[in-house]
Design an enzyme around this catalytic site. Sequence first.
Site, PDB file in Angstrom:
ATOM      1  NE  ARG A 235      -3.610  -0.459   2.720  1.00  0.00           N
ATOM      2  CZ  ARG A 235      -4.128  -0.282   3.938  1.00  0.00           C
ATOM      3  NH1 ARG A 235      -3.670  -0.967   4.964  1.00  0.00           N
ATOM      4  NH2 ARG A 235      -5.104   0.569   4.118  1.00  0.00           N
TER       5      ARG A 235
ATOM      6  CD  GLN B 196      -0.456   5.937  -2.329  1.00  0.00           C
ATOM      7  OE1 GLN B 196      -0.221   7.121  -2.511  1.00  0.00           O
ATOM      8  NE2 GLN B 196       0.389   5.110  -1.777  1.00  0.00           N
TER       9      GLN B 196
ATOM     10  CG  ASP C 165      -4.837   1.050  -0.304  1.00  0.00           C
ATOM     11  OD1 ASP C 165      -5.438   0.055   0.157  1.00  0.00           O
ATOM     12  OD2 ASP C 165      -4.098   1.785   0.386  1.00  0.00           O
TER      13      ASP C 165
ATOM     14  CB  SER D 122      -6.923   2.946   1.648  1.00  0.00           C
ATOM     15  OG  SER D 122      -5.715   2.722   2.330  1.00  0.00           O
TER      16      SER D 122
ATOM     17  CE1 TYR E  57      -2.023  -2.897   7.359  1.00  0.00           C
ATOM     18  CE2 TYR E  57      -0.013  -3.648   6.289  1.00  0.00           C
ATOM     19  CZ  TYR E  57      -1.338  -3.266   6.225  1.00  0.00           C
ATOM     20  OH  TYR E  57      -1.981  -3.245   5.017  1.00  0.00           O
TER      21      TYR E  57
HETATM   22  P1  NAD Z   1      -5.300  -1.565  10.224  1.00  0.00           P
HETATM   23  O1  NAD Z   1      -6.693  -1.643   9.679  1.00  0.00           O
HETATM   24  O2  NAD Z   1      -4.411  -2.744  10.099  1.00  0.00           O
HETATM   25  O3  NAD Z   1      -5.403  -1.197  11.780  1.00  0.00           O
HETATM   26  C1  NAD Z   1      -6.112  -0.056  12.210  1.00  0.00           C
HETATM   27  C2  NAD Z   1      -5.318   0.659  13.265  1.00  0.00           C
HETATM   28  O4  NAD Z   1      -5.331  -0.111  14.468  1.00  0.00           O
HETATM   29  C3  NAD Z   1      -3.843   0.863  12.919  1.00  0.00           C
HETATM   30  O5  NAD Z   1      -3.564   2.248  12.930  1.00  0.00           O
HETATM   31  C4  NAD Z   1      -3.103   0.109  14.008  1.00  0.00           C
HETATM   32  O6  NAD Z   1      -1.899   0.743  14.378  1.00  0.00           O
HETATM   33  C5  NAD Z   1      -4.110   0.137  15.133  1.00  0.00           C
HETATM   34  N1  NAD Z   1      -3.903  -0.868  16.184  1.00  0.00           N
HETATM   35  C6  NAD Z   1      -3.600  -2.182  16.078  1.00  0.00           C
HETATM   36  N2  NAD Z   1      -3.490  -2.755  17.296  1.00  0.00           N
HETATM   37  C7  NAD Z   1      -3.758  -1.786  18.203  1.00  0.00           C
HETATM   38  C8  NAD Z   1      -3.801  -1.762  19.620  1.00  0.00           C
HETATM   39  N3  NAD Z   1      -3.574  -2.847  20.347  1.00  0.00           N
HETATM   40  N4  NAD Z   1      -4.104  -0.589  20.218  1.00  0.00           N
HETATM   41  C9  NAD Z   1      -4.346   0.540  19.480  1.00  0.00           C
HETATM   42  N5  NAD Z   1      -4.326   0.565  18.141  1.00  0.00           N
HETATM   43  C10 NAD Z   1      -4.020  -0.581  17.507  1.00  0.00           C
HETATM   44  O7  NAD Z   1      -4.543  -0.303   9.665  1.00  0.00           O
HETATM   45  P2  NAD Z   1      -4.767   0.515   8.331  1.00  0.00           P
HETATM   46  O8  NAD Z   1      -5.789   1.541   8.542  1.00  0.00           O
HETATM   47  O9  NAD Z   1      -4.970  -0.474   7.251  1.00  0.00           O
HETATM   48  O10 NAD Z   1      -3.386   1.254   8.178  1.00  0.00           O
HETATM   49  C11 NAD Z   1      -2.183   0.536   8.395  1.00  0.00           C
HETATM   50  C12 NAD Z   1      -0.994   1.387   8.041  1.00  0.00           C
HETATM   51  O11 NAD Z   1      -0.890   1.531   6.640  1.00  0.00           O
HETATM   52  C13 NAD Z   1      -0.989   2.787   8.607  1.00  0.00           C
HETATM   53  O12 NAD Z   1       0.341   3.041   8.990  1.00  0.00           O
HETATM   54  C14 NAD Z   1      -1.364   3.652   7.439  1.00  0.00           C
HETATM   55  O13 NAD Z   1      -0.891   4.960   7.554  1.00  0.00           O
HETATM   56  C15 NAD Z   1      -0.643   2.893   6.356  1.00  0.00           C
HETATM   57  N6  NAD Z   1      -1.176   3.194   5.043  1.00  0.00           N
HETATM   58  C16 NAD Z   1      -0.363   3.850   4.187  1.00  0.00           C
HETATM   59  C17 NAD Z   1      -0.823   4.150   2.928  1.00  0.00           C
HETATM   60  C18 NAD Z   1       0.048   4.888   1.990  1.00  0.00           C
HETATM   61  O14 NAD Z   1       1.206   5.088   2.257  1.00  0.00           O
HETATM   62  N7  NAD Z   1      -0.468   5.286   0.868  1.00  0.00           N
HETATM   63  C19 NAD Z   1      -2.107   3.807   2.547  1.00  0.00           C
HETATM   64  C20 NAD Z   1      -2.897   3.130   3.455  1.00  0.00           C
HETATM   65  C21 NAD Z   1      -2.421   2.814   4.703  1.00  0.00           C
END
Ligand code: NAD
Length: 389
Positions: A125, A131, A134, A137, A232
Amino acid sequence: MGVDAVTVRVVVAREAAAGERRVALTPDVVGRLQAAGLDLVVEAGAGVAAGFPDADYEKAGATVVPAGSGLGHAEVLAAVGLPDVSGLRAGQVVVGLLQPLLRPQLMEELAGRGVTVVSLDGLPRTLSRAQSMDALSSQANAAGYKAVLVATEHFARYLPLLITAAGTSKPAEVLVLGAGVAGLQAIGTARRLGAVVRAYDVRPAAKGEVQSLGAQFVELTSVGPAAGEGGYARALSAEEQAAQQAELAGHIARHDIVITTAQVPGRRPPELVTADAVAAMRPGSVLVDMGASELGGNVAGSRPGEVVVTPGGVTIVGAGDLASRLATSASAAYARNLTALLGHLVADGELHVDLDDEITAGVVVAHGGAVVHPATAALLHPQPSEASS
Ligand code: NAD
């Protein structure tokens, strides 16, 4: 419209999961699919629950066939969640958000049948050229937005500060646990409705993102940072989790609405809100558990697809299906993600599986009779050191 022999035919059926309203491809993307060498075959009624009738697909240039007959017409079966894979034959492709890490045996079975499995969950991602594909997202954005609206349906007070001739109502206090894509969208939505918003995440990088949306970041002293691989979170140890739950309980009790979004890839969602923490909330408070699934959720006592009111008057919404409840917008975004991915994988009327390409290697789970996705293969055939850990 006729089916052309030199194009790849993609079929979309009604989603298999009970209550799922989304559809994998929408009339809007038919032209783009055709430009990429793909013809769309839609089973009758597949898009109706998402607001896309058969006539709109036909008008856009897709072929509508009777429900249940699509696979015979197509090389690719496109879905959102896991479709009925029983009719798939060797050489056919299935693509969707298939969660291969939760069902490795099925992936192996499909590989054994000569089916190519492509899952959008594995997309790299952070790669900028990925992007537009994705889907995690886009669906998390839809779900995070809807989470706030669902919370307001069960909350009997205003969210904003309101000063009227009939008195002043103080703003609701909203806590978002997990500030990834869904959490950040929930923060923005709750802020737009005028709530005071706080948020917490185990990844330190989340702090700046939370603050940039005008919310306060909740710091816990008992749990250190827990960033894992690929942006993650990592799973917490049992001790860390207990400390986190205990310290979070005080914050949870002070809030009116708590929205939980925490996920760790390939694992059951971590429990952040214990039964004691729920019991300490004020009557009328609302919890929306976006992690709620058959595997368990972020909130003790949440049940997927159900609304539970505790004896203490706290409403717990088990809401793992929120993107489906914003089906038109979520499907439109998913369809664009999937079209971009198919455009990447298909050339000259064929699917090209080049495992040296980072995007392809991330999404192709099974191909050529084998499970080729390393993380899924590792679950099927653990090395001795992994099996004992
Ligand atoms: P996800 O759905 O896997 O998890 C949701 C959130 O839960 C995450 O922020 C994670 O840190 C949090 N989490 C997990 N265990 C936890 C706990 N015990 N207590 C509190 N919080 C907890 O995550 P996501 O929304 O799919 O995003 C994952 C990562 O991917 C993030 O760093 C996001 O910024 C990144 N991302 C980057 C891009 C990009 O660069 N274009 C795009 C999408 C996502």
